[in-house]
Design a protein around this motif. Structure first.
Motif, PDB file in Angstrom:
ATOM      1  N   ALA A 180       0.761  -1.181  -0.048  1.00 34.14           N
ATOM      2  CA  ALA A 180      -0.115  -0.048  -0.048  1.00 34.14           C
ATOM      3  C   ALA A 180       0.827   1.190   0.151  1.00 34.14           C
ATOM      4  N   CYS A 183       2.294   1.974  -3.497  1.00 37.21           N
ATOM      5  CA  CYS A 183       1.215   2.253  -4.478  1.00 37.21           C
ATOM      6  C   CYS A 183       0.699   4.037  -4.279  1.00 37.21           C
ATOM      7  N   ASP A 197      -1.661  -3.072  -6.506  1.00 34.44           N
ATOM      8  CA  ASP A 197      -0.815  -3.764  -5.397  1.00 34.44           C
ATOM      9  C   ASP A 197      -0.991  -5.359  -5.814  1.00 34.44           C
ATOM     10  N   TRP A 203      -5.442  -9.224  -6.915  1.00 38.19           N
ATOM     11  CA  TRP A 203      -4.810  -8.098  -7.902  1.00 38.19           C
ATOM     12  C   TRP A 203      -5.078  -8.348  -9.210  1.00 38.19           C
TER      13      TRP A 203
END
Length: 337
Positions: A180, A183, A197, A203
């Motif tokens: 996270a 990103c 992610d 994903w």
């Protein structure tokens, strides 16, 4: 003078304990070169392959003797090169993890410290930035209306790729990164439309949602497997730039990097291999174009920086494990002395 070398031959992913600082005599200025005080040292993933003697064109440093390879930004102490004088600032890809280095003229590139923060010449204006620019502008030739996908998007190459793609007119830029925090960097600092992610459940579905109209360009930094995933979202006649194989840099076994050629043919895809050495003669062209982007806030960069050469091994271990956030840079000595 101090340099950092390996304690012994390495055949595994390097850790901080594999390195040692030793004292050596200060080198003399070469007859056709310069003696340079290293200020900023670039740490890059490919160095992991060099250390294990698995990088084409580079041999592993001799343990307990030779410095680890690394690009440097430094100030000239003494010069025997026409056009370069003591006090000038230079960049070199033939540097190393050491405090002072003797560099032949052919490996020196004079830089202007006024156009951007000095450390930027180790990253966004250095080899990582040149790599991204070459892939986007010279190979993929991104323009108005393109949708671009890049993996390892939080890294200095991937982050530059996405930003330059946007500058050149891409309508949508999507990144893939791990975690996270990375990103968030990709979306909030580098300005990508979306970052997926790959460590999160589902994903691949999220990637499809991020590319509702497919992609026209992908920039591959990680592996053949990831390239095939990108091709799964590619529109006909998509352009792919094959730049790096980070997964191979971090493993202890050789990979065959298999790709489904029939799939490539079916997509009518154009794949280009990118080796940044081919663009060294255009480095100044890139810097002239990119420096105003940095000044105007269009091209941003983030550094994971440590102070002192002794801290290079710890930062390098972090880089080898993907724990860095931004360009890994070691400040070896003060910019102003």
């Amino acid at each position: 003078m101090k340099l950092i070398t390996t304690k012994t031959t390495i055949d595994h992913k390097p850790t901080a304990d594999d390195f040692i600082a030793i004292d050596v005599p200060t080198p003399n200025c070469p007859e056709n070169g310069a003696l340079v005080r290293v200020v900023h040292l670039s740490l890059d993933p490919y160095v992991g392959s060099i250390i294990r003697n698995r990088h084409m064109g580079h041999t592993a440093p001799v343990p307990m003797k030779e410095a680890i390879s690394g690009a440097i930004v430094g100030q000239v102490l003494e010069s025997k090169v026409s056009g370069i004088s003591a006090g000038d600032w230079v960049h070199s890809m033939e540097g190393g993890w050491q405090e002072i280095i003797a560099i032949d003229a052919q490996h020196l590139r004079k830089i202007d410290p006024s156009i951007a923060p000095l450390s930027a010449h180790a990253g966004v204006l250095g080899m990582p930035g040149l790599t991204g620019w070459a892939g986007i502008t010279q190979l993929a030739k991104v323009g108005e209306g393109d949708t671009v996908l890049v993996d390892a998007a939080a890294g200095p190459v991937g982050g530059t790729v996405g930003q330059i793609a946007r500058i050149k007119g891409a309508k949508r830029v999507v990144g893939i990164a791990g975690g996270a925090e990375k990103c968030a960097l990709v979306e909030n600092t580098y300005g990508f439309d979306k970052c997926v992610d790959y460590k999160a459940d589902g994903w691949r579905d999220a990637l499809g949602e991020a590319l509702p109209e497919g992609l026209s360009v992908f920039f591959e930094n990680v592996s053949a497997d990831m390239a095939m995933i990108a091709l799964g979202h590619a529109n006909l006649y998509a352009r792919g730039v094959l730049c790096g194989l980070v997964d191979a840099y971090h493993t202890t076994t050789q990979s065959q990097h298999a790709m489904n050629i029939g799939f490539v043919i079916g997509k009518r895809a154009q794949l280009s291999g990118l080796v940044v050495y081919d663009y060294y003669d255009r480095w100044n062209n890139y810097v002239a174009e990119a420096a105003p982007w940095i000044r105007d806030g269009k091209l941003k960069f983030v550094e994971d920086r440590v102070e002192g050469l002794d801290n290079a091994p710890v930062l390098f271990e972090r880089l080898m494990n993907g724990k860095n956030l931004g360009k890994a840079v070691v400040t070896v000595s003060a910019e102003n002395v």
